[in-house]
Design a protein around this motif. Structure first.
Motif, PDB file in Angstrom:
ATOM      1  N   PRO A  46      -1.702   5.141  -4.465  1.00 15.00           N
ATOM      2  CA  PRO A  46      -2.657   6.189  -4.087  1.00 15.00           C
ATOM      3  C   PRO A  46      -3.600   6.591  -5.211  1.00 15.00           C
ATOM      4  O   PRO A  46      -4.653   7.162  -4.949  1.00 15.00           O
ATOM      5  N   ARG A  47      -3.239   6.322  -6.468  1.00 15.26           N
ATOM      6  CA  ARG A  47      -4.110   6.708  -7.583  1.00 15.26           C
ATOM      7  C   ARG A  47      -5.041   5.568  -8.003  1.00 15.26           C
ATOM      8  O   ARG A  47      -5.741   5.682  -9.017  1.00 15.26           O
ATOM      9  N   GLN A  48      -5.070   4.486  -7.220  1.00 15.64           N
ATOM     10  CA  GLN A  48      -5.882   3.329  -7.565  1.00 15.64           C
ATOM     11  C   GLN A  48      -7.368   3.672  -7.581  1.00 15.64           C
ATOM     12  O   GLN A  48      -7.900   4.293  -6.654  1.00 15.64           O
ATOM     13  N   VAL A  49      -8.034   3.268  -8.663  1.00 14.76           N
ATOM     14  CA  VAL A  49      -9.489   3.373  -8.761  1.00 14.76           C
ATOM     15  C   VAL A  49     -10.073   2.086  -8.196  1.00 14.76           C
ATOM     16  O   VAL A  49      -9.612   0.986  -8.516  1.00 14.76           O
ATOM     17  N   GLU A  50     -11.094   2.217  -7.367  1.00 14.02           N
ATOM     18  CA  GLU A  50     -11.632   1.047  -6.679  1.00 14.02           C
ATOM     19  C   GLU A  50     -12.384   0.122  -7.643  1.00 14.02           C
ATOM     20  O   GLU A  50     -13.160   0.567  -8.476  1.00 14.02           O
TER      21      GLU A  50
END
Length: 384
Positions: free
Chosen positions: A351-355
């Protein structure tokens, strides 16, 4: 000397927090096993190991051969084991040495392992261990915090001077604490995951003006490990560069380390997709925005208040919660920072992934020489 391309193929962190029932060796072993499994390797594939720890000498009396002791039973016995003690930058220093051993062609596989147990029955012993990473010959007027950390006193003094020059930073410090806790809520290995508000920060115990408890990193136990290998087709994360610098009067080690990383990689701050910075307190993170080129001088507070360093900003910082919420396990911290960036580059941060992460920078600093850190390590990862 020409260097080989190096990949970061194994990533592991233990949960961070209070592990009174665990030994330093058990935490290290957990991280080693998980990192090697992640890399698809066995202990027999490893050519050398670098072990990072900062405080065990003061807290447990174990000196000199900490890595050899902590790594017993991991299958790494018999290979070259180096011990690194470089204050809060011990972990990134271990990663630097492991990377260099592979890049130079000395070995094809190296592992960097960092483990720390800071919780102690006598909390003052823990603070004494941290204080041992400062220049004890210096006058400490204005830096001491009664019953607490000299480092937080030093940060607070710097924060007051900054505010006198650039204006009140209270809102910015609270915003950093709230931001990092928001990221930590999505990190199952973070020490503190419950979301907080600006009011929570304001209501927390004063530490040293303008720092409050929730704007200071906590004591933490934990471990992390990274496996570095000679680059091969199919690798997903490559180490573009690792730079290590030490204190020199008159300039900033963070500025020098990050500037060298940008220069050697050919990348500019605007091309970095996600950052890990050494937020031992919220002020430390804020001022580093300026030192690494995210914000102009005097504009660090604006960067966080405008949302630039948050989840949807152009320069997300400390997406795993940082030291403030993940926890600051000294010898493991720099490796944990790189573990988070490795997951971001792989697209495995949940959920904390940066695109669309392709370039990621970690800056891990440690020790205190009275006006600046004693050392700083900048490591830049790129998508392979």
């Amino acid at each position: 000397m020409s260097l080989r391309e190096v990949a970061m193929t194994g990533i592991a962190t233990t949960p961070f927090g209070k592990h009174l029932d665990r030994t330093l060796g058990s935490l290290a072993a957990e991280a080693v096993t998980a990192a090697l499994d992640d890399a698809g390797l066995t202990p027999g594939d490893v050519g050398s190991a670098v072990f990072s720890n900062a405080a065990a000498g003061v807290l447990s009396g174990q000196e000199m051969i900490r890595g050899q002791v902590a790594l017993k039973g991991t299958g790494l016995e018999g290979i070259p084991i180096l011990n690194t003690e470089n204050a809060c930058a011990s972990g990134s220093s271990a990663a630097h040495l492991a990377w260099l051993s592979v890049a130079s062609g000395q070995v094809d596989v190296a592992i960097a392992v960092g483990a720390e147990k800071l919780f102690h029955a006598d909390k003052q012993r823990s603070f004494a261990a941290i204080e041992s990473g400062t220049d004890l010959s210096l006058n400490r007027d204005g830096e001491d915090v009664e019953g607490g950390s000299v480092m937080m006193g030093a940060y607070a003094a710097a924060a007051r001077a900054y505010a006198a020059a650039h204006g009140d930073i209270t809102e910015a410090l609270a915003a950093i604490a709230v931001k990092n806790r928001g990221f930590a809520a999505d990190n199952p290995h973070a020490q503190f995951r419950a979301p907080i508000t600006r009011d929570d920060v304001e209501a927390s115990r004063p530490v040293a003006d303008p720092l409050k408890l929730l704007t200071c990193s906590p004591l933490t136990d934990g471990a992390a490990a990274l496996v570095f290998t000679a680059a091969r087709p199919g690798d997903r994360v490559r180490v573009a560069v690792s730079t290590l610098v030490s204190y020199r009067e008159g300039d900033s080690v963070v500025e020098r380390a990050s500037a060298q990383a940008y220069r050697r990689s050919g990348l500019a701050p605007s091309e970095i997709d996600v950052f890990q910075l050494h937020d031992a307190c919220a002020y430390a993170e804020m001022v580093q925005y300026e030192q690494i080129g995210i914000a102009e001088p005097g504009k660090g507070a604006a960067a966080v208040l405008e949302g630039r360093t948050g989840r949807d900003g152009d320069a997300p910082v400390n997406t795993d919660g940082g030291l403030l919420s993940r926890g600051h396990a000294l010898g493991a911290t720099g490796l944990a920072q790189l573990a988070e960036l490795g997951r971001q580059v792989r697209g495995e941060a949940g959920p904390r992934q940066v695109e669309g992460v392709r370039h990621a920078l970690s800056v891990n600093s440690g020790g205190w020489m009275g006006g600046d850190y004693a050392t700083s390590v900048a490591t830049l990862l790129v998508a392979a």
